[in-house]
Design an enzyme around this catalytic site. Structure first.
Site, PDB file in Angstrom:
ATOM      1  N   HIS A 142      33.624  25.471 -63.494  1.00 35.97           N
ATOM      2  CA  HIS A 142      34.912  26.150 -63.639  1.00 35.97           C
ATOM      3  C   HIS A 142      34.876  27.650 -63.329  1.00 35.97           C
ATOM      4  CE1 HIS A 142      36.503  22.456 -64.942  1.00 35.97           C
ATOM      5  NE2 HIS A 142      36.386  22.560 -66.241  1.00 35.97           N
ATOM      6  N   HIS A 216      44.040  23.335 -66.721  1.00 36.89           N
ATOM      7  CA  HIS A 216      43.197  22.624 -67.680  1.00 36.89           C
ATOM      8  C   HIS A 216      43.883  22.383 -69.027  1.00 36.89           C
ATOM      9  CE1 HIS A 216      39.461  21.280 -69.497  1.00 36.89           C
ATOM     10  NE2 HIS A 216      38.804  21.512 -68.378  1.00 36.89           N
ATOM     11  N   GLU A 353      43.180  16.860 -64.554  1.00 39.79           N
ATOM     12  CA  GLU A 353      43.087  18.054 -63.713  1.00 39.79           C
ATOM     13  C   GLU A 353      43.136  17.638 -62.240  1.00 39.79           C
ATOM     14  OE1 GLU A 353      39.268  19.768 -65.043  1.00 39.79           O
ATOM     15  OE2 GLU A 353      39.630  18.612 -66.834  1.00 39.79           O
TER      16      GLU A 353
HETATM   17  C1  GLA Z   1      36.112  19.779 -67.742  1.00 37.15           C
HETATM   18  C2  GLA Z   1      34.794  19.157 -67.589  1.00 37.15           C
HETATM   19  C3  GLA Z   1      34.286  18.664 -68.891  1.00 37.15           C
HETATM   20  C4  GLA Z   1      34.307  19.749 -69.920  1.00 37.15           C
HETATM   21  C5  GLA Z   1      35.667  20.333 -70.028  1.00 37.15           C
HETATM   22  C6  GLA Z   1      35.686  21.489 -70.976  1.00 37.15           C
HETATM   23  O1  GLA Z   1      37.114  18.868 -67.858  1.00 37.15           O
HETATM   24  O2  GLA Z   1      34.791  18.122 -66.654  1.00 37.15           O
HETATM   25  O3  GLA Z   1      32.984  18.176 -68.766  1.00 37.15           O
HETATM   26  O4  GLA Z   1      33.411  20.755 -69.551  1.00 37.15           O
HETATM   27  O5  GLA Z   1      36.107  20.750 -68.766  1.00 37.15           O
HETATM   28  O6  GLA Z   1      35.036  21.228 -72.163  1.00 37.15           O
END
Ligand code: GLA
Length: 390
Positions: A142, A216, A353
């Site tokens: 991210h 997110h 997402e």
């Molecule tokens: C995303 C990732 C997950 C986790 C979340 C935040 O969705 O794919 O593995 O890291 O973010 O906790």
């Protein structure tokens, strides 16, 4: 009556008619303009390094409200109606900036420059290797230590006849978090009077780079954050998904969902298969995978829906993106505080997402995430809320 006089009278009548229509139209438009949507701006707090953060509350005429802060472009609350027409908050988050700054698992945030994981935090672009932070075990996640979820965005409100928009802008400098190129990013949230929120992303660069932006938000359509999300019925418009290794990096295989716990091509409760003895569910600690969406040739199409029976809430998602990461809140462990009282327990929120596939820069078979000088990155996702009986 001579012909000249008749024409004159007709002309006057016509002009009056046009005037009446014009002023009617104008007054209706004016009414919509002033009363059907609104945006309110409030001071939200100061970051640890003393930067001001504002909150914008967008409201439509039906009663939906969406609150967004300039820190991370985070949606801090979002109300949707249940079958009794009651609007309640359906997104996880905190009630103060301090919590978002110190320990947020990306609650409600904008994600960039690269949403999801990049294996070993490195990639090669035009023959040059770039090194990114390894902020998730051996991998980059991210956007790194200070991704777009942790920066302050410039904000502008835009009110039109029946839509309220918040335009957010951010300049990610060349080299920021290890990425090449000055990337100018614009994200526009638009709320309309049909209980839809559109998220439009745009970006350009002065040097070849990679981009994969997403949103997110963690949803819990029951409106009660004590409930887990296992009873929510999910449908994903996908025939395949991407299997991952134990660090959640795609293996490169594109696997059919048919006859696996990953088949959501028809509405199925999230909890129905989640406890199956399946290696992929073990690797993800539940669902934390990217689905390869159908109809990728279309610019924009239905990609997923979620229905929560008790409240009657239905969420439908439309997108231009080729993939969707469905995350079933597997890392929520009862330690993070809710907005009211108590803590977010295991699987009390899910994320959907829309994005390009994880680790695309290192996977030549995945759709490209490269953005060149002179190109415009553009992506769109829409969240539609309604209710249904069953
Ligand atoms: C995303 C990732 C997950 C986790 C979340 C935040 O969705 O794919 O593995 O890291 O973010 O906790």
């Amino acid at each position: 009556m001579n012909i000249f006089k008749t024409t004159n009278i007709l002309m006057v009548l016509l002009t009056n008619l046009l005037l009446v229509n014009f002023s009617c139209k104008k007054s209706i438009e004016k009414k919509q303009f002033t009363s059907s949507v609104s945006i309110q701006k409030k001071f939200y707090g100061k970051t640890k390094d003393n930067k001001e953060v504002f909150q914008f509350i967008m409201k439509n005429k039906l009663g939906m409200s969406v609150s967004i802060i300039t820190y991370g472009g985070i949606i801090t609350s979002w109300t949707a109606k249940n079958k009794k027409n009651k609007y309640e908050d359906i997104v996880l988050g905190y009630n103060c900036l301090e919590e978002y700054e110190s320990r947020s698992p990306y609650f409600g945030a904008l994600i960039g420059r690269y949403g999801n994981r990049i294996a070993k935090g490195k990639f090669v672009l035009d023959g040059k290797e770039y090194i990114l932070d390894r902020n998730n075990g051996p991998n980059h996640l991210h956007g790194g230590l200070k991704g777009f979820d942790k920066v302050i965005w410039g904000a502008k409100e835009i009110i039109k006849d029946s839509t309220a928009s918040l335009e957010l802008r951010y300049l990610s400098k060349d080299g920021e978090e290890g990425y090449p190129g000055n990337l100018q990013v614009k994200v526009i949230y638009t709320l309309n009077n049909r209980d839809e929120l559109a998220v439009n992303y745009e970006a350009n660069t002065d040097k070849a780079t990679i981009v994969n932006l997403t949103q997110h938000t963690y949803f819990n359509l029951s409106g009660n954050f004590d409930n887990d999300i296992l009873d929510h019925e999910l449908k994903i418009n996908a025939d395949s998904f991407l299997p991952v290794d134990t660090d959640l990096i795609p293996t490169g295989e594109i696997r059919k969902v048919k006859n696996t716990p990953f088949d959501f091509s028809f509405p199925k409760k999230i909890g129905f298969d989640i406890k199956n003895e399946d290696l992929q569910l073990k690797n993800g600690k539940g669902y934390d995978h990217c689905w390869v969406l159908n109809e990728q040739e279309k610019d924009f199409r239905f990609v997923a829906s979620v229905f929560e029976e008790k409240s009657g809430r239905l969420l439908e998602i439309f997108s231009s993106e080729p993939g969707i990461q469905f995350y079933s809140g597997n890392f929520l462990d009862g330690t993070l505080p809710t907005k009211t009282k108590g803590n977010y327990k295991f699987r009390t929120g899910f994320c959907l997402e829309t994005q390009h596939y994880p680790d695309s820069p290192n996977q030549p078979n995945f759709p490209s995430v490269k953005l060149d000088l002179g190109e415009i990155y553009s992506s769109k996702t829409l969240f539609r809320f309604s209710t249904k009986k069953n």
